[in-house]
Design an enzyme around this catalytic site. Sequence first.
Site, PDB file in Angstrom:
ATOM      1  N   GLU A 246      13.048 -10.588  -4.854  1.00 32.47           N
ATOM      2  CA  GLU A 246      14.415 -11.019  -5.092  1.00 32.47           C
ATOM      3  C   GLU A 246      15.382 -10.794  -3.941  1.00 32.47           C
ATOM      4  O   GLU A 246      16.377 -11.497  -3.805  1.00 32.47           O
ATOM      5  CB  GLU A 246      14.935 -10.326  -6.361  1.00 32.47           C
TER       6      GLU A 246
ATOM      7  N   LEU B 152       2.592  -5.515   2.097  1.00 28.37           N
ATOM      8  CA  LEU B 152       1.165  -5.405   1.794  1.00 28.37           C
ATOM      9  C   LEU B 152       0.360  -6.580   2.337  1.00 28.37           C
ATOM     10  O   LEU B 152      -0.825  -6.447   2.603  1.00 28.37           O
ATOM     11  CB  LEU B 152       0.970  -5.288   0.283  1.00 28.37           C
ATOM     12  N   ASN B 153       1.027  -7.728   2.446  1.00 25.56           N
ATOM     13  CA  ASN B 153       0.364  -8.895   3.028  1.00 25.56           C
ATOM     14  C   ASN B 153       1.437  -9.673   3.781  1.00 25.56           C
ATOM     15  O   ASN B 153       2.342 -10.243   3.169  1.00 25.56           O
ATOM     16  CB  ASN B 153      -0.266  -9.756   1.917  1.00 25.56           C
ATOM     17  N   PRO B 154       1.369  -9.686   5.095  1.00 24.59           N
ATOM     18  CA  PRO B 154       2.472 -10.281   5.861  1.00 24.59           C
ATOM     19  C   PRO B 154       2.645 -11.774   5.604  1.00 24.59           C
ATOM     20  O   PRO B 154       3.746 -12.297   5.781  1.00 24.59           O
ATOM     21  CB  PRO B 154       2.074 -10.008   7.320  1.00 24.59           C
TER      22      PRO B 154
ATOM     23  N   GLN C 106       7.602 -14.953   0.428  1.00 31.32           N
ATOM     24  CA  GLN C 106       8.512 -14.472  -0.612  1.00 31.32           C
ATOM     25  C   GLN C 106       9.925 -14.290  -0.061  1.00 31.32           C
ATOM     26  O   GLN C 106      10.908 -14.693  -0.681  1.00 31.32           O
ATOM     27  CB  GLN C 106       8.029 -13.126  -1.172  1.00 31.32           C
TER      28      GLN C 106
END
Lengths: 183, 333, 706
Positions: C672, C597-599, C605
């Site tokens: 994760e 959704l947001n590179p 993450q």
Amino acid sequence: MGEGVRRAASGYGVRMDTTIELTVDGHRRQLTVDTRTTLLDALRERLAVTSPKKGCDHGQCGSCTVLLDGRRHLTCLALAVAFDGSEVVTAEGLAADDALHHVQEAFLEHDGYQCGYCTPGQVCSAVGVLDEAKQGHPSHVTEDLEADVELTDDEIRERMSGNLCRCGAYPGILAAVKEAAGA
Amino acid sequence: MRELDYVRASDVEEAVALVSGDPDARYLGGGTNLVDHLKLGIARPARLVDVGRLGLDGVEEQDGPDGRVLHVGANVRNSDLAAHPVVRSAFPVLSRALLSGASGQLRHQASTGGNLLQRTRCVYFQDVTTPCNKREPGSGCSAVGGYGRQDAVLGASEHCVATHPSDMAVAMAALDAVVVVRGRQGERRVPVRELHRLPGDRPDLDTTLEHGDLVTGVELPFTDAARCSTYLKVRDRASYAFALVSVAAALELDGDVVRDVRIAWGGVAHKPWRATAAEEALTGRAVDEDAVRAAVDAELAAARTTDQTAYKLPMLRGATTRTLLRLAGKDPS
Amino acid sequence: MSTRTSTTPVTPRSMGTRLDRVDGPEKVTGRATYAVESAAHDTGDPLHVWLVQSTVAKGEVERLDPAAALAHPGVVAVLDHTSAMRLADTDDGELAILQDPRVHFRGQVVALVLAETSEAAREGAALVEVSYREEPHEAELREDNATYRPETVNPAMDTDTEDGDVDAALAGAAVLVEQTYRTPHEHNNPMEPHATVARWAQDGTSGEVLDLVDSTQGVHGVAQTVGPVLGLEATQVRVRAPYVGGGFGSKGQPHAHVVAAALAAHAVRPRPVRLAVTRQQMFALTGYRTATISHVRLGADADGRLVGLEHRVQEQTSAVKEFAEQTASPSRMMYAAPARRTSHRLAVLDVAVPSWMRAPGEMPGMFAGEVAMDELALACGLDPVELRLRNEPDLDPETGKPFDVRRLPDCLRRGAERFGWADRPREPRSRRVGDWWVGTGVAAATYPAMKMPGNEARVTALGGGRYGVAIGCVDIGTGARTVLTQIAADALGVDPGAVDLEVADTRLPSASVAGGSSGTSSWGSTVVAAAQRFREEHGPDPAAGAEVTASAAKSPAETETANHSFGAVFCEARVNRWTGEVRVPRLLGVYSVGRVLNPVTARSQLVGGLVMGLSAALFEESWRDPRTGHVVTQDLASYHVAAHADVLDVDAEWLEESDEAFTPMGSRGIGEIGIVGTAAAVANATHHATGVRVRELPLTPDRFLS
């Protein structure tokens, strides 16, 4: 207060209070500290300057880094009373009004952070690193101790290693410091 | 942290008088070790005497009784000492050792004198809820039979298996540095190799200094070997970690043959360990892998290991071999 | 009441593009205010609370003498089990502190010191004299511990599974790998230590009674858990978490210190208190990943196709509260073995309470499983990538359902291509560069796609084309604030700049925990539901003040398919031939995680997960002294996490895809999976470099010296 809670009879009164003066982010501040008060707690708890963070309180993480009299310095392993008259610049003070410091801009550009807790310390450390490199200070990974310092990726990584980031934003931090070094 | 009286000493005499006369007083230098100990409850002084502004900030070449030395003021910060041009060229092992220690921030804070006198990072010493003979004589040694990865393999006793954590002191041991001390009886010079002691039955004593003695400086003798010297630190993390083992070495060759060699190890003992048996074994011989390994083994004949520390012996062999081959200009791979 | 609303896929406009973190300027200046800092900025003059911890592993407090502490200037009060407020519910043994003299583990809270300053509080705590009646304890996880079979494993999975005749399959296998793998205790160690600011209302008869600012991954969860413990309705507890300095699971549920802060504040009500857990205290009080022992048997035919698989796990829980890590769970669905058996057994030890740490189950389980697969590849004479490709299942082996999306082969092939895998020598210990043995390794990664119940979002027209979007979720550094702004903008069909997002307060609509990689899926779907419902009810040009609160209906994928993300981790490791030191010059993860959704925040993450996996591979171990039950490596100098110099070329990429069956945004969750498989990839690479097979983390230098 609930029944049975054991209370102090003496009430409040710290015997070893003392008054010091610090210049914090350009403002002269007089404050009363306990002789046991660390510079970090003086900033956070006495002056409500919470930009420097407490990550470990024992010199093992770098979150509390500020620029102290121009050099990067941990504030958790420093007694405030010993720094009477010093000048402290925090990450908040690096930004002027609405304009961020170019190191801060680079952190935004390269997403050199996630949770943001180690970030003010990283930013102050990066500013210190750039200055130390300019002065020709070598590092652990400098091949030739007598040559000029060039801020390679490995040099930046080593010099920034006193600031832990559990989110693992190191690649972004590297890119940010590299960009700031070229600026 | 107990309540504290804080005094900033104005000169060395005053500082020494203040601390000598008060068993509950301690010197405060860079603070990186002492403030940690205050918070942990390891040190509970009633008075701190700040020796941070006594003017012991110089690095100067001097003529000493045994030749030319570099005199380093006790308050010179680790970062400044490492970056000093004379240290970088004439004592690279010291520069390298300093730069391998702690972090950039801490090196700006830590002083030369304080670094020498820093105390072990044994996890039991650091935790006042566990027995430790060094912290509380007679309480027992929790490290024996406990967490022991960092423990000593040379010169330990049943009372203490702690290691000295300094990198700088290991380099200084290799350089035969001399510590300048001011005490109640005036000034004296203590070879750094005699500053730190083995634990024996008094592990509470790290050094041979008396209460109130103040380190005012360190003298580094200029030698040919010192110019050809380096430091190898082996650790888990690539940075910002104490040594598992470390090697400070200085080498002067006569053709292919060793004329002068100094080897000191960190992370192996209660003090920086000068490997004199290894030095003797190498002197007069060519530096090659077999010779270094044999020399190291001569030194390690007295080593005592546990399951947790056994790795330190092959690590020392490897690290020492690599270091000396490099200094001898032989590609060790 | 909100309405449960079905969603339709959102047309991406901001989603999938870069938007810098909306809270970036606050973070890089340090103006962002974390829990304990709220006390510094409020005018409430809070007292400082310091925890006093037990120094025995089991027994009872015999005598607790606060006199010396109370005599210390600045100390206001000492609370212990005789004086603290009685709790209404003591079923949760971790939270039921100061109710009785029992000591269940070393480091348990036995008293609280309240003082005017932090210096006085710290010294007061040191001066509290406690004596104990000590009892024998057991604090060491060993293979010969007495164990029991828990009813379920985290979060509510089957403890054991068995399909087919595993023993017969393994007995008949052409190739058999049978090994034991171990992972140590690990501590989450977010950079911000846990902290709580608490204040009770003077008049506690109605409305909000207790106000908490807490460093938590879920404000509603704190209210729902701590409220009943204190005898309050969840609605009587307000919880805020404006900024949270990382959690990694350790702030997923309230721990004892939150109750401690509430008890302390109750004693001095209405004066607020601030309680900052120290780094050392975190090692006993804020959760950790239990050590695990995995017995793995893999049987394959001559072509490397698995015929049978067994993964038996022994791990520990605490005597005071059960936590059962689902370590064998990934072995149930990872590969196409016709016969499979998994089990979990727990030893009950007198130790601190284990809990969630990033990818509980998958992280230790996939270390075992993916090192075993590397051993199997060698035993079969197969390339480890090829071995995994040969064991791709058509259906989920565990449920028999089709996979929603399963693109592990694509991840492996793409990673192999980018990493230069084809040039890899087959034989271990075949390459040396200078001082270093050099090798490469691979491991697969997987993590389930999850959505949590209990979410609602509110959309309000603010006028002038602006919209307020409110949901009580917490951004612990994931980028949730930023990504939810993008989701809301696209769902409403406006620019992100037109969205005012409010989060992290129980006064806002209820939100689930930031955990299990479920946050964006759960909260995002809910925001979409509210936004779409809002447009349905109020059209494109709503009056200011128009408002809708909604929750999302389940998507069909949640019941009809098996939903997992997948990845492949490639690692180059170097092992120093002289010293055994391990360095990792290259680490690459390729992931199938639905739409990113947001590179920018997604890369952080995924890379962050890889870095934490690298850190676990090389350094992390909490060493519990069996003699005392005490974790002695209780600070950041003795518990190493990766420093900057350890992290060289680490990168993540993702496959272009969109999973609109799972969420209307097309995303699946990314928090994760980056840590899963990473330690196995590093271990496999060190084996390839040196020929030394290490089956136990961490991969410290001593393991490569002989």
